[in-house]
Design a protein around this motif. Structure first.
Motif, PDB file in Angstrom:
ATOM      1  N   THR A   1      72.649 100.088  74.531  1.00 56.65           N
ATOM      2  CA  THR A   1      73.159  98.493  74.588  1.00 56.65           C
ATOM      3  C   THR A   1      74.483  98.420  75.371  1.00 56.65           C
ATOM      4  O   THR A   1      75.389  99.181  75.055  1.00 56.65           O
ATOM      5  N   ALA A   2      74.346  97.675  76.455  1.00 58.52           N
ATOM      6  CA  ALA A   2      75.611  97.511  77.261  1.00 58.52           C
ATOM      7  C   ALA A   2      76.414  96.468  76.710  1.00 58.52           C
ATOM      8  O   ALA A   2      75.873  95.358  76.124  1.00 58.52           O
ATOM      9  N   VAL A   3      78.001  96.419  76.582  1.00 56.20           N
ATOM     10  CA  VAL A   3      78.575  95.358  75.846  1.00 56.20           C
ATOM     11  C   VAL A   3      79.473  95.018  77.010  1.00 56.20           C
ATOM     12  O   VAL A   3      80.191  95.870  77.658  1.00 56.20           O
ATOM     13  N   ILE A   4      79.830  93.570  77.047  1.00 52.85           N
ATOM     14  CA  ILE A   4      80.789  92.906  77.870  1.00 52.85           C
ATOM     15  C   ILE A   4      81.494  91.843  77.021  1.00 52.85           C
ATOM     16  O   ILE A   4      80.841  91.140  76.688  1.00 52.85           O
ATOM     17  N   GLY A   5      82.810  91.525  77.347  1.00 58.27           N
ATOM     18  CA  GLY A   5      83.438  90.445  76.741  1.00 58.27           C
ATOM     19  C   GLY A   5      84.010  89.863  77.711  1.00 58.27           C
ATOM     20  O   GLY A   5      83.583  89.640  78.976  1.00 58.27           O
ATOM     21  N   ALA A   6      85.232  89.050  77.575  1.00 56.56           N
ATOM     22  CA  ALA A   6      85.976  88.146  78.297  1.00 56.56           C
ATOM     23  C   ALA A   6      87.520  88.230  78.019  1.00 56.56           C
ATOM     24  O   ALA A   6      87.519  87.999  76.714  1.00 56.56           O
ATOM     25  N   ASP A   7      88.159  88.043  78.814  1.00 58.74           N
ATOM     26  CA  ASP A   7      89.482  87.651  78.614  1.00 58.74           C
ATOM     27  C   ASP A   7      90.558  88.854  79.143  1.00 58.74           C
ATOM     28  O   ASP A   7      91.765  88.650  79.084  1.00 58.74           O
ATOM     29  N   ASP A   8      89.915  90.032  79.175  1.00 56.89           N
ATOM     30  CA  ASP A   8      90.619  91.158  79.676  1.00 56.89           C
ATOM     31  C   ASP A   8      91.750  91.400  78.820  1.00 56.89           C
ATOM     32  O   ASP A   8      93.130  91.597  79.149  1.00 56.89           O
ATOM     33  N   LEU A   9      91.718  91.501  77.502  1.00 56.39           N
ATOM     34  CA  LEU A   9      92.812  91.818  76.473  1.00 56.39           C
ATOM     35  C   LEU A   9      92.930  93.206  76.661  1.00 56.39           C
ATOM     36  O   LEU A   9      92.164  94.015  76.957  1.00 56.39           O
ATOM     37  N   LEU A  10      94.448  93.504  76.627  1.00 58.55           N
ATOM     38  CA  LEU A  10      94.778  94.933  76.464  1.00 58.55           C
ATOM     39  C   LEU A  10      94.147  95.723  75.564  1.00 58.55           C
ATOM     40  O   LEU A  10      93.738  96.871  75.700  1.00 58.55           O
ATOM     41  N   LEU A  11      93.974  95.067  74.299  1.00 58.54           N
ATOM     42  CA  LEU A  11      93.269  95.801  73.131  1.00 58.54           C
ATOM     43  C   LEU A  11      91.858  96.354  73.682  1.00 58.54           C
ATOM     44  O   LEU A  11      91.628  97.448  73.019  1.00 58.54           O
ATOM     45  N   GLY A  12      90.951  95.647  74.502  1.00 61.49           N
ATOM     46  CA  GLY A  12      90.059  96.075  74.772  1.00 61.49           C
ATOM     47  C   GLY A  12      89.807  97.564  75.366  1.00 61.49           C
ATOM     48  O   GLY A  12      88.727  97.991  75.340  1.00 61.49           O
ATOM     49  N   ARG A  13      90.982  97.683  75.985  1.00 64.68           N
ATOM     50  CA  ARG A  13      90.863  98.867  76.675  1.00 64.68           C
ATOM     51  C   ARG A  13      91.119 100.100  75.785  1.00 64.68           C
ATOM     52  O   ARG A  13      91.170 101.384  76.142  1.00 64.68           O
ATOM     53  N   LEU A  14      91.284 100.012  74.540  1.00 66.47           N
ATOM     54  CA  LEU A  14      91.761 101.007  73.698  1.00 66.47           C
ATOM     55  C   LEU A  14      90.604 101.671  73.182  1.00 66.47           C
ATOM     56  O   LEU A  14      90.514 102.654  72.550  1.00 66.47           O
TER      57      LEU A  14
END
Lengths: 355, 355
Positions: A293-306
């Motif tokens: 499953t591919a997952v994508i979010g929105a907002d480009d939070l710094l925490l998402g890169r972790l």
DNA sequence: TTGAAAGCGATACCAT
DNA sequence: ATGGTATCGCTTTCAA
């Protein structure tokens, strides 16, 4: 009379002497008090304290007035001033109902800066628990020169009329919807969903889940995102499946638990926070991201890169506060001007490892 | 005269007819207008619209007044009203300078609710770029009945005096510092550091790093946390090492790069967001958490539970907005009352896997 | 250079 | 049951 005690009859222990309250709660000093103390008229006080150019006051008088004001702790009364002036420079911004993200509050703060530079006073008015036209009336009582409504939902065309009749020279909405009679600073949130959907299609995904937060008040934000995905997918034969999700580990675990049964190969998760939550739950369930499953979010939070894989996201960019302040200012200066609509939101896709 | 054209000389294309502007930008209707239209006096209008009990008005008159007000779109003028009344029910809250977390904004919103229930009007005043006593004067111009200052730093005792002299019946600070003359709703942020430090000591750690964000405006929040760790450690022989860190991946990577040289076996990372950032960087550098280095944050963010190991944290709990609203109300009703100090913050340790 | 006075909009007292 | 009117604090002509 000599034997009458000067002290009150009660022993001092019963009413212990209060510590001195330096700012005696006496009457609030007015410009008349300043005038009296300085030995001039109230007019002169006004001239001096407002640095009125059109009139010359001797330096000696100026000093006397200034000192008197200082000594009394005089502060002019904004209500009286604007009552007399017939207008104010107040920009009223109802506090948003839904909880706001860091992006948005950053933006608000920028906007305040910029408006202050243009000599406006920004006031956020707490309108919790008022609905529609009641709220508009409450705002109108303050006679703001402009009203800027973040978010969505509360204002009706009637509300706009009330505000304008009460002297507001500009009414602007900042959100996904347009309201008759108001300038629209339009954030087309569908664009976010559209970007995400397009990206997932390009990655070959055909069965796309879309997370819809079950928290109340987020519907006006999540609805357009979902619509955007649908738009992107329309005619491709791909499938879109809305998925309720609460912002709690249990809810995510439950959704992940029935994931295989849903038969989805991708999910757009409203924003990065929800995406992180869901991705973790999926991984804990043994589902491979992005393999299964591919997952994508929105907002480009710094925490998402972790997280690993690093979260793909739709980055949002708002018009600069300065730009926006200019728009407000223009609307105020030319209230008759066309009700322009501006696109305030631009989006871009940041493809990382999760999609 | 018959041959003089009624149309203006310019071709209509040059000045296209503006679309109708329904809410004619005429003068703002006042209670006098309502009175005129209803055929009564302004006094009667006031009685009717305010439902004044002390006076009986015939139902027929009531209806006429109501209809007139409705037709004109009349909205009372708050400034005139409070000028006449001599007071308002406005609680002024300067907007915090530093960016606020979800915990805090949740709290603010709760507080607004509660104050509204007590019939106060909460107004957040944008005071960006004003310092100290200037800001206090600006607030005082609005003649709020109470001023509630979140955060830290801006208010001086002189500022308090200005506000009180201008009629504010209560001035309350909400933050780590106490200000002479103001009620203190005290958040002793040192407690956060103290909890974290104590916990790390109990885990046998002796060389403790403390992250200090390098973002401006966070000093007043990070300083006390650091002090708290120092307090906890005092006399134990353990070492405390402040560590500058910016909220960016590069900064975290740089810090992690020189980590082994620092010889630390634990780190308290200001809050969960910084902790997550640093923990990931440490792991990428091959440093084992918690084996080589224990990591703990604060705020108990949901997202902190998503990393592996799950992040230990200091959970913060603020007094309920309702409770706080009561305190404000009491201070307003009894301005002479003692300047009580309340502890608004309680902390608890959530030990998970990272420490 | 300064002062007297009108008036902004709403309310509450005192008459009628 | 209503209306007249003084008043809140300040700005701004107009006169002196």
């Amino acid at each position: 009379m000599a034997h009458i005690p000067k002290q009150p009859p009660q022993p001092s222990a019963q009413r212990p002497p209060r510590p001195p309250r330096p700012p005696a709660p006496g009457p609030v000093p007015t410009s008349a008090d300043v005038a009296r103390l300085a030995g001039v008229s109230r007019a002169t006080v006004s001239y001096v304290l407002n640095n009125t150019e059109a009139v010359r006051i001797s330096d000696a008088t100026r000093r006397r007035v200034r000192e008197a004001a200082e000594e009394l702790g005089y502060v002019p009364h904004a209500a009286a001033r604007s009552l007399r002036a017939g207008h104010s420079r107040m920009v009223l911004m109802p506090t948003p109902q839904a909880p706001v993200g860091p992006l948005y509050s950053q933006f608000i703060s920028e906007l305040q800066w910029a408006l202050r530079r243009l000599d406006y006073t920004v006031v956020q008015y707490g309108s919790v628990g008022m609905r529609g036209d009641d709220a508009a009336r409450a705002w109108a009582e303050l006679r703001p020169v402009a009203v800027l409504l973040p978010g969505a939902g509360t204002l009706t065309p009637r509300g706009v009329t009330v505000l304008k009749r009460s002297g507001a020279r500009a009414v602007l909405t900042l959100g996904p919807e347009r309201v008759e009679g108001a300038h629209a600073l339009l954030m087309d949130l569908r664009e976010i969903g559209h970007r995400a959907g397009t990206h997932l299609l390009e990655r070959g995904r055909r069965r796309i889940g879309v997370v819809v937060p079950s928290e109340p008040g987020l519907d006006t934000l999540s609805g357009p995102r979902l619509d955007g995905v649908r738009q992107a997918v329309a005619g491709t034969g791909a499938r879109v499946e809305p998925l309720r999700l609460a912002y709690e580990e249990e809810s995510a675990a439950a959704l992940a638990g029935r994931w295989r049964g849903l038969g989805l190969d991708a999910v757009f998760a409203y924003n990065d926070a929800y995406a992180m939550l869901l991705m973790r739950a999926l991984q804990d369930e043994g589902i491979d991201v992005p393999g299964d499953t591919a997952v994508i979010g929105a907002d480009d939070l710094l925490l998402g890169r972790l997280l690993r894989p690093r979260l793909s996201t739709v980055r949002l960019e708002l018009l600069s506060g300065e730009r926006l302040a200019e728009l407000v200012d223009r609307a105020v200066r030319d209230p008759g001007g066309a009700l322009e609509t501006h696109d305030v939101l631009t989006t871009s896709l940041i493809a990382r490892q999760s999609s």
